[in-house]
Design an enzyme around this catalytic site. Structure first.
Site, PDB file in Angstrom:
ATOM      1  N   ASP A 141       0.803  -1.213   0.000  1.00 38.48           N
ATOM      2  CA  ASP A 141       0.000   0.000   0.000  1.00 38.48           C
ATOM      3  C   ASP A 141       0.846   1.278   0.000  1.00 38.48           C
ATOM      4  OD1 ASP A 141      -1.552   2.270   1.497  1.00 38.48           O
ATOM      5  OD2 ASP A 141      -3.093   0.931   0.723  1.00 38.48           O
ATOM      6  N   ILE A 169      -5.362   2.046  -0.591  1.00 38.28           N
ATOM      7  CA  ILE A 169      -5.148   1.362  -1.868  1.00 38.28           C
ATOM      8  C   ILE A 169      -5.423  -0.128  -1.704  1.00 38.28           C
ATOM      9  CG2 ILE A 169      -3.434   0.718  -3.588  1.00 38.28           C
ATOM     10  CD1 ILE A 169      -2.264   3.426  -3.459  1.00 38.28           C
ATOM     11  N   ASP A 170      -4.888  -0.734  -0.662  1.00 37.49           N
ATOM     12  CA  ASP A 170      -5.150  -2.158  -0.425  1.00 37.49           C
ATOM     13  C   ASP A 170      -6.651  -2.424  -0.309  1.00 37.49           C
ATOM     14  OD1 ASP A 170      -2.664  -3.393  -0.483  1.00 37.49           O
ATOM     15  OD2 ASP A 170      -2.261  -3.052   1.631  1.00 37.49           O
ATOM     16  N   MET A 171      -7.299  -1.682   0.574  1.00 41.13           N
ATOM     17  CA  MET A 171      -8.710  -1.954   0.834  1.00 41.13           C
ATOM     18  C   MET A 171      -9.574  -1.553  -0.352  1.00 41.13           C
ATOM     19  SD  MET A 171      -8.818  -1.009   4.898  1.00 41.13           S
ATOM     20  CE  MET A 171     -10.332  -1.907   5.268  1.00 41.13           C
ATOM     21  N   GLY A 174      -9.336  -4.370  -2.825  1.00 36.80           N
ATOM     22  CA  GLY A 174     -10.212  -5.467  -2.402  1.00 36.80           C
ATOM     23  C   GLY A 174     -11.667  -5.191  -2.714  1.00 36.80           C
TER      24      GLY A 174
END
Length: 397
Positions: A141, A169-171, A174
């Site tokens: 991230d 960014i990660d979430m 997802g």
């Protein structure tokens, strides 16, 4: 009911860290049966992201892996890869977060598994996507906040850039992956065929930058770091108070007039420097000083109360503890109990959507590593002798 949305959908989750597990947790909250495939003896990397711990387990892992089962298969072993191919024939969705090319080298690429199961929805989550010179590189991230330019816009002018604290960014990746999977399942209902869904950290970060990119295209000027402020409108930032800060957001001239009224200075809305949004943006330093002089001598709660009575959008600057204790948050029911071993008072953040006036009621604690291996293979009709042989060879755990 939300928890029935994906009832009957079986998901094989070959992901770890944040983006992939967040994606599959969303699917689990919506009722899918999510089987988390982990490495024998080690599992998801986030099992070791501690401290902090809750009941002796990683708080990060607990936050991202509810409503799942756990099986342990070594997919680096050809026999483990063959087990995954066997499973792919019996599930609806496969989600993985391996680097582009890694799944294909194991015989677990989209073409490999679609040949076994044409109805399969196959989702690949990666850092930079499947094409281009950086496709094979890993990404995290904060690294991607730097790459996509988010970090260049974050912080105070004249100071070093800073990371956005939330793993947005990660979430976000997802979330986009889950949205793509839902769309693919709808399409499969029409056509009878699965498809390939791809989501990348880079694409998500660039998507979050859409307004900044539009501004750069329009002006040719790079975005400035503005702290809590927004480049296109003012006031739209934090202001000091006697005991903290308040955020004031006036997206148009009428709202600015309400801000001025709420702060006891209605004549400020008639000041030629501040009469229109373009003028307020142009004269932001003077505006900041004028409003700050009205807020900094009073407690935040009093400033917020007066602004809200005037109909001006605002908020006190809350800590995490403040948020969890706030009556609005408690009334929303977004933080819900999920007891885990040795932590009976554990709470989690629920799926942030309601249907029919209620949230998903599916709340099963994250699994222990490999807790469901035997049960899962038994349900698939694979005999215990075969499972025992695989385990003896280290392919399963």
């Amino acid at each position: 009911m939300l928890e029935d949305t994906l009832q009957g959908v079986r998901v094989l989750d070959i992901t770890q860290n944040v983006a992939g597990p967040f994606c599959t947790q969303i699917l689990g909250d919506l009722g899918a049966e999510v089987v988390k495939l982990e490495r024998p003896g080690r599992g998801d990397d986030t099992r070791d992201w501690r401290p902090p711990e809750i009941g002796g387990r990683s708080a990060v892992f607990l936050a991202l892996n509810r409503n799942k089962s756990s099986i342990c298969v070594d997919i680096a072993d050809p026999r483990g890869a063959e087990i995954v191919r066997t499973l792919a024939a019996r599930v609806d969705v496969v989600v993985h977060s391996m680097k582009p090319g890694s799944a294909e080298r194991c015989g677990l690429g989209h073409a490999d598994l679609a040949a076994i199961n044409p109805r399969l929805v196959y989702c690949a989550i990666s850092a930079f996507g499947s094409d281009g010179p950086l496709a094979a590189l890993p990404g995290y991230d904060p690294l991607m906040q730097a790459f996509t330019g988010i970090m260049s816009t974050t912080g105070n002018e004249g100071e070093d850039p800073v990371r956005v604290g939330v793993s947005l960014i990660d979430m976000g990746t997802g979330m986009w992956a889950a949205l793509g999977i839902l769309g693919a399942l709808i399409e499969r209902g029409r056509t009878g065929h699965g498809t390939l869904v791809e989501a990348s950290l880079m694409d998500t970060g660039i998507n979050w930058m859409a307004v900044f990119i539009a501004s750069f295209r329009a002006t040719g000027k790079l975005p400035r770091k503005l702290g809590s402020a927004m480049a296109m409108t003012a006031p739209y930032e934090l202001f000091p108070t006697a005991d903290g800060h308040v955020f004031i957001a006036a997206g148009n001239d009428a709202l600015f007039a309400r801000v001025c009224a709420g702060l006891g200075a209605p004549d400020l809305a008639e000041d030629p420097r501040f009469a229109t949004n373009p003028r307020r943006v142009e004269n932001r330093p003077a505006l900041r000083e004028a409003l700050g002089a009205l807020t900094r001598t009073r407690p935040a709660a009093a400033v917020v109360a007066d602004l809200r009575r005037a109909g001006a959008p605002c908020s006190e600057l809350n800590t995490v503890a403040d948020v969890l204790a706030h009556p609005q948050v408690r009334a929303a029911g977004i933080v819900v109990p999920l007891p885990v071993e040795r932590a009976p008072d554990h709470e989690v953040v629920a799926l942030p959507v309601r249907s029919g006036g209620r949230r998903s009621a599916r709340l099963e604690p994250p699994p222990a590593l490999g807790a469901d291996t035997d049960r899962f293979f038994a349900e698939l009709g694979i005999d215990a002798t075969t499972v025992a042989a695989w385990r003896a060879d280290g392919v399963l755990a």
